[in-house]
Scaffold this active site. Structure first.
Site, PDB file in Angstrom:
ATOM      1  N   ASN A   1       0.845  -1.199   0.000  1.00 13.05           N
ATOM      2  CA  ASN A   1       0.000   0.000   0.000  1.00 13.05           C
ATOM      3  C   ASN A   1       0.879   1.248   0.000  1.00 13.05           C
ATOM      4  O   ASN A   1       1.731   1.419   0.869  1.00 13.05           O
ATOM      5  CB  ASN A   1      -0.924   0.005   1.226  1.00 13.05           C
ATOM      6  CG  ASN A   1      -1.940   1.138   1.181  1.00 13.05           C
ATOM      7  OD1 ASN A   1      -1.588   2.297   1.210  1.00 13.05           O
ATOM      8  ND2 ASN A   1      -3.208   0.782   1.122  1.00 13.05           N
TER       9      ASN A   1
ATOM     10  N   CYS B   1      -6.804  -1.484   5.516  1.00 15.51           N
ATOM     11  CA  CYS B   1      -7.159  -2.379   4.408  1.00 15.51           C
ATOM     12  C   CYS B   1      -8.609  -2.787   4.577  1.00 15.51           C
ATOM     13  O   CYS B   1      -8.936  -3.622   5.425  1.00 15.51           O
ATOM     14  CB  CYS B   1      -6.255  -3.610   4.344  1.00 15.51           C
ATOM     15  SG  CYS B   1      -6.578  -4.614   2.856  1.00 15.51           S
TER      16      CYS B   1
ATOM     17  N   VAL C   1     -10.844  -4.371   2.461  1.00 15.96           N
ATOM     18  CA  VAL C   1     -11.344  -5.670   2.021  1.00 15.96           C
ATOM     19  C   VAL C   1     -10.764  -6.814   2.844  1.00 15.96           C
ATOM     20  O   VAL C   1     -11.381  -7.877   2.956  1.00 15.96           O
ATOM     21  CB  VAL C   1     -11.103  -5.869   0.510  1.00 15.96           C
ATOM     22  CG1 VAL C   1      -9.647  -6.203   0.212  1.00 15.96           C
ATOM     23  CG2 VAL C   1     -12.029  -6.939  -0.073  1.00 15.96           C
TER      24      VAL C   1
ATOM     25  N   TYR D   1     -11.383  -4.063  -6.953  1.00 15.43           N
ATOM     26  CA  TYR D   1     -11.217  -5.501  -6.751  1.00 15.43           C
ATOM     27  C   TYR D   1     -11.792  -6.323  -7.904  1.00 15.43           C
ATOM     28  O   TYR D   1     -12.557  -5.832  -8.737  1.00 15.43           O
ATOM     29  CB  TYR D   1     -11.907  -5.931  -5.449  1.00 15.43           C
ATOM     30  CG  TYR D   1     -11.647  -5.032  -4.274  1.00 15.43           C
ATOM     31  CD1 TYR D   1     -10.349  -4.798  -3.826  1.00 15.43           C
ATOM     32  CD2 TYR D   1     -12.697  -4.401  -3.610  1.00 15.43           C
ATOM     33  CE1 TYR D   1     -10.108  -3.965  -2.748  1.00 15.43           C
ATOM     34  CE2 TYR D   1     -12.472  -3.569  -2.528  1.00 15.43           C
ATOM     35  CZ  TYR D   1     -11.177  -3.349  -2.106  1.00 15.43           C
ATOM     36  OH  TYR D   1     -10.947  -2.520  -1.038  1.00 15.43           O
TER      37      TYR D   1
ATOM     38  N   CYS E   1     -11.786   1.380  -1.341  1.00  8.25           N
ATOM     39  CA  CYS E   1     -10.463   0.760  -1.183  1.00  8.25           C
ATOM     40  C   CYS E   1      -9.482   1.859  -0.813  1.00  8.25           C
ATOM     41  O   CYS E   1      -9.429   2.889  -1.499  1.00  8.25           O
ATOM     42  CB  CYS E   1     -10.029   0.091  -2.485  1.00  8.25           C
ATOM     43  SG  CYS E   1      -8.312  -0.503  -2.469  1.00  8.25           S
TER      44      CYS E   1
END
Length: 265
Positions: free
Chosen positions: A22, A88, A90, A145, A206
């Site tokens: 990231n 994060c 997800v 995603y 996201c």
């Protein structure tokens, strides 16, 4: 003659648990909080991160990464951060419905056990709370995603009482490619969604997909409140610090209208 009173300058340490690949959350959250200093110049922030290994956004890597978050919480509590963000979305949502509550409680416990108790904000929980703060029961969203993981996000939000009327999965599997996605494309992509009946638009579900520079343009284009996971995380971090959640250039949620919004119970 009475001398004017001056508030003492206060500095808050912002801790973030981030995936190793990231590169966005350590730019967008600081940008939001630093822009706030133009309004509240006697409050400042420093930023500190610990990383969990993840390169591809797959269920297997997300599960393995989440198991590493306890170590990160302990490391950040060594620095006595004032608030800790799990960056994060997800990863949390893929662990099961409502998991952000369990993660926040567990990670807070790790900081307390290490002698540096700090409130914990997850980007997943912050998105839920930010949408509830706006009173948004129906939304549309963009996510980078693959389709199955995007469906996980849609179902997770549905479980929290937020109906996703329409969504787009950009299907970008490599996390560095997610960070390289041009935020200038997002308003146009959002405009293609069926957003007329939506209460709000999630421009990026996201924290790796950059969107901050496009939030206010999207609000003007769509005529709706527009948020991102990063914007919601910054809002909840500020409230966890008992600070007014306001920052210019970050959309309606941080406009000041919800500066004293209560934290979730």
């Amino acid at each position: 003659m009475t001398s004017p009173t001056h508030r003492t300058f206060r500095t808050f340490r912002i801790g973030q648990i981030v995936p190793s690949s990231n590169v966005t959350m350590e730019t967008e959250v600081p940008a939001i909080l630093r822009s706030r200093q133009s309004l509240v110049p006697d409050e400042g922030f420093t930023f500190h991160s610990s990383r969990m290994r993840m390169t591809h956004v797959t269920p297997e890597q997300l599960k393995a990464m989440d198991a590493d978050s306890d170590r990160c919480a302990v490391e950040l509590s060594d620095a006595r951060v004032d608030v800790l963000g799990y960056a994060c979305l997800v990863a949390i949502m893929s662990m099961g419905l409502g998991y952000h509550r369990a993660a926040q409680e567990r990670l807070h416990l790790r900081t307390a056990e290490n002698g540096g108790p700090a409130p914990v904000v997850t980007s997943a929980g912050a998105l839920v709370h930010g949408l509830h703060t706006l009173g948004a029961r129906k939304i549309v969203l963009l996510a980078p995603y693959m389709r199955p993981l995007t469906r996980t996000v849609v179902d997770y939000l549905g479980h929290e009482g937020i109906e996703v009327l329409d969504h787009t999965a950009l299907e970008i599997p490599d996390n560095l490619d997610v960070a390289a996605h041009d935020p200038a494309r997002l308003p146009g992509l959002a405009r293609a969604l069926e957003y007329a009946e939506a209460d709000a638009v999630v421009l990026s579900a996201c924290v790796q997909m950059p969107s901050l520079t496009a939030i206010e343009e999207a609000e003007q284009l769509l005529g709706k409140p527009v948020v991102s996971a990063a914007v919601c995380t910054a809002h909840q971090m500020l409230r966890a610090l008992d600070l007014e959640a306001v920052a210019p250039g970050a959309g309606h949620l941080l406009s000041g209208a919800y500066a004293r919004a209560p934290l979730p119970q």
